[in-house]
Design an enzyme around this catalytic site. Structure first.
Site, mmCIF file in Angstrom:
data_model
loop_
_atom_site.group_PDB
_atom_site.id
_atom_site.type_symbol
_atom_site.label_atom_id
_atom_site.label_comp_id
_atom_site.label_asym_id
_atom_site.label_seq_id
_atom_site.Cartn_x
_atom_site.Cartn_y
_atom_site.Cartn_z
ATOM 1 N N CYS A 1 0.840 -1.202 0.000
ATOM 2 C CA CYS A 1 0.000 0.000 0.000
ATOM 3 C C CYS A 1 0.875 1.253 0.000
ATOM 4 O O CYS A 1 0.355 2.357 0.071
ATOM 5 C CB CYS A 1 -0.956 -0.007 1.185
ATOM 6 S SG CYS A 1 -0.105 -0.121 2.746
ATOM 7 N N GLU B 1 -2.767 0.610 -4.283
ATOM 8 C CA GLU B 1 -2.072 -0.621 -3.901
ATOM 9 C C GLU B 1 -1.264 -1.054 -5.124
ATOM 10 O O GLU B 1 -1.776 -1.032 -6.244
ATOM 11 C CB GLU B 1 -3.123 -1.687 -3.561
ATOM 12 C CG GLU B 1 -2.622 -2.858 -2.801
ATOM 13 C CD GLU B 1 -2.581 -2.645 -1.274
ATOM 14 O OE1 GLU B 1 -2.981 -1.576 -0.788
ATOM 15 O OE2 GLU B 1 -2.121 -3.579 -0.600
#
Ligand SMILES: C[S@@+](CC[C@H](N)C(=O)[O-])C[C@H]1O[C@@H](n2cnc3c(N)ncnc32)[C@H](O)[C@@H]1O
Length: 582
Positions: free
Chosen positions: A534, A574
């Site tokens: 992330c 992500e």
């Protein structure tokens, strides 16, 4: 969703540092710095969430300067002088610097989704200031109000849009609070433009933090398009709003209670403000909204457009609880936790009255690919210690509410499909596949992929989460998964599966992995490595180290880097990179 409070950031990041090597001397290096002396300037750990974002922003700025044939020598800010003016409350003098600037052209967007412009410096003739403005897009021409001065940049509020960027479309804005709230950056542009901006964030991260890999990745078109989230709004299954309760407001409320008078001054419950001027036409005419948000750092939000309906019902209940409790509340901070869950236990009447339960048949947000049993329904909890359940990819996952679990479950089946497709190893039979799930949390990836694997080995530092992972394997009647608690490196002592048939998935937290893990990964030399992150900045840094610096890193080919839009409307993305051993 926390972002930087501009006034507190000061970090020197001239050189990119490699992933942290854990030694007995720097075990605490990734912890938050302690500020014993409040007068000291805060320095920021470059491996923290804020630190890596800050490094990316510094690089975005260097890029902006070089594309305008400028260097840092052409920029003039005097942040020490401004700090003195602030300290001595010289408001008139300060207003010369923290000023309105008109017709600023937004030249670039940072990796944090904010606009960058160049303006004249008030300190020295012919020199420049770099201004960062939220809620702007490349090509906007805007009026801004500068509110914070740092060494290299100034931060400003967006005041007005003079000319709109070709990619701006304010009619798309879905939330009453977009433009003030810190939560979303991109509701004002088409979703496909958000995907392009997020791809750019990934490309920039590799350019900045993996310079020796970048040219080849770009040349060979290894940066794929970002995969869209099935849900663009109403996807967040967890929020953590808060309220600041001023002593004077509490005192006034207590007096009113004692006199049986209605309490009118109720603290805001919601999220941090990101812009203190009201630039949207809707806000300019909304005096009630303006009055409520004139002071304080918290925006009152009764409903969040990127959160699910149930979470928003939970927010209403929390607000009511705040109204009832705050006059006698001991603390000045009121932190709320709301998380959706799947449950089969009977709901209480109170939960039903408060709309905190949605029976299966009525759940419009339930994606078609989730399998629910007939007697389950969605509910939500404010108890962080409760064990709760999510049902994703046909598997059940129990975990403690405040442990890590992804908050946009709608996109998870697409990620698992990507992992399964990319963990296929050439010239092997379907069943001869092994998976190491490093940084496994409550076992989501390993368990979701386990049907297609001969064996799965997982490792997780949180003992409670590792225990949940083992219990989740049992809950789903899965016998080929083993999970251990400990630092991720520990897995290489336990690993008893053939490297040439193994994919190692790594999904560390935002600060990324470390040299110890990456060295041992290289030593083990699995057929495939899939790194999910992330924070693409630390992912790029780790990949540069793995491929270029470790023993067997040079044997790996990067297949592709693919963004997944876990957080629509925000700047977050992500990133999933796949490497194959040649
Ligand atoms: C982004 S989460 C991923 C969890 C899991 N893969 C999932 O999708 O639910 C990162 C996880 O890494 C764990 N973690 C952080 N540092 C670790 C370390 N040094 N060794 C092992 N696990 C770690 C955290 O506790 C957290 O559960």
């Amino acid at each position: 969703m926390s972002t930087v409070e501009p006034t507190t950031v000061l970090v020197k990041t001239d050189t990119i540092q490699p992933p942290l090597k854990k030694t007995k001397f720097n075990n605490n290096a990734t912890k938050k710095p302690q500020h014993k002396n409040k007068k000291m300037k805060k320095t920021i750990d470059p491996f923290s969430l804020i630190g890596t974002y800050q490094q990316a922003q510094d690089k975005d700025i260097e890029q902006l300067l070089s594309s305008n044939n400028l260097t840092k020598e052409n920029v003039s800010n005097d942040s020490d002088f401004i700090r003195k003016l602030l300290k001595t409350q010289q408001k008139e003098e300060l207003a010369k610097y923290h000023r309105l600037v008109e017709n600023v052209e937004i030249l670039e967007i940072t990796s944090q989704g904010e606009g960058l412009g160049l303006i004249e410096s008030p300190f020295e003739n012919r020199l420049k200031q770099i201004v960062i403005v939220p809620f702007t897009l490349k090509g906007d021409v805007v009026n801004v109000h500068i509110h914070t001065t740092h060494e290299l940049v100034v931060h400003a509020d967006l005041v007005d849009i003079v000319k709109e960027s070709p990619i701006r479309d304010n009619s798309l804005i879905n939330c009453k609070y977009f433009g003030i709230c810190q939560g979303c950056n991109y509701q004002h542009t088409e979703y496909k433009n958000q995907m392009a901006l997020k791809k750019q964030t990934i490309v920039s991260a590799y350019k900045y933090f993996a310079p020796s890999l970048f040219d080849e990745l770009k040349e060979k078109s290894k940066f794929s398009e970002v995969v869209e989230s099935p849900r663009k709004y109403k996807y967040r299954t967890k929020i953590t709003p808060h309220a600041n309760i001023a002593k004077s407001v509490k005192k006034e409320a207590l007096e009113k209670l004692q006199n049986n008078e209605p309490i009118t001054n109720i603290p805001n419950l919601g999220f941090e403000k990101s812009n203190k001027h009201f630039w949207r036409a809707e806000h300019k005419n909304d005096l009630e909204l303006q009055t409520k948000n004139k002071f304080g750092s918290i925006l009152d939000v009764e409903s969040c457009s990127i959160s699910t309906d149930l979470v928003n019902n939970g927010l209403k209940v929390s607000k009511q609880k705040l109204i009832n409790d705050f006059p006698t509340f001991k603390n000045n901070q009121y932190n709320v936790f709301i998380r959706e869950k799947t449950t089969t236990s009977s709901p209480t009447l109170k939960d039903i009255e408060d709309n905190l339960v949605i029976p299966k048949a009525e759940d419009s947000s339930k994606p078609a690919f989730e399998e629910w049993s007939e007697d389950s329904f969605r509910s939500c909890t404010s108890n962080q210690r409760q064990t709760i359940q999510e049902v994703v990819c046909g598997k059940k996952f129990d975990f403690v509410a405040n442990e890590f679990f992804q908050i946009n479950t709608s996109i998870l089946p697409l990620v698992i499909e990507h992992v399964l497709t990319n963990s296929k190893i050439e010239n092997t039979s379907q069943k001869e596949r092994y998976l190491v799930d490093a940084y496994c949390g409550s076992g989501f990836i390993g368990i979701a992929c386990s049907d297609k694997m001969d064996k799965v080995l997982g490792v997780e530092v949180s003992e409670r989460a590792a225990q949940s992972a083992a219990e989740n394997a049992k809950l789903n009647n899965i016998e080929n998964c083993k999970f251990i608690a400990g630092d991720a490196e520990k897995i290489f002592k336990e690993v008893d599966i053939p490297a040439e048939l193994t994919t190692v998935i790594m999904d560390p937290s935002r600060k990324g992995s470390n040299q110890g893990f990456l060295d041992q990964l290289s030593e083990y030399a699995p057929a495939k490595v899939i790194y999910i992150s992330c924070n693409v900045n630390t992912q790029a840094r780790d990949m540069e180290y793995f491929v270029k610096e470790t023993k067997n890193g040079g044997l790996y080919e990067i297949d592709h880097v693919t963004g997944f839009d876990f957080f629509p409307q925000t700047h977050h993305v992500e990133s999933v990179i796949v490497l194959t051993k040649k």
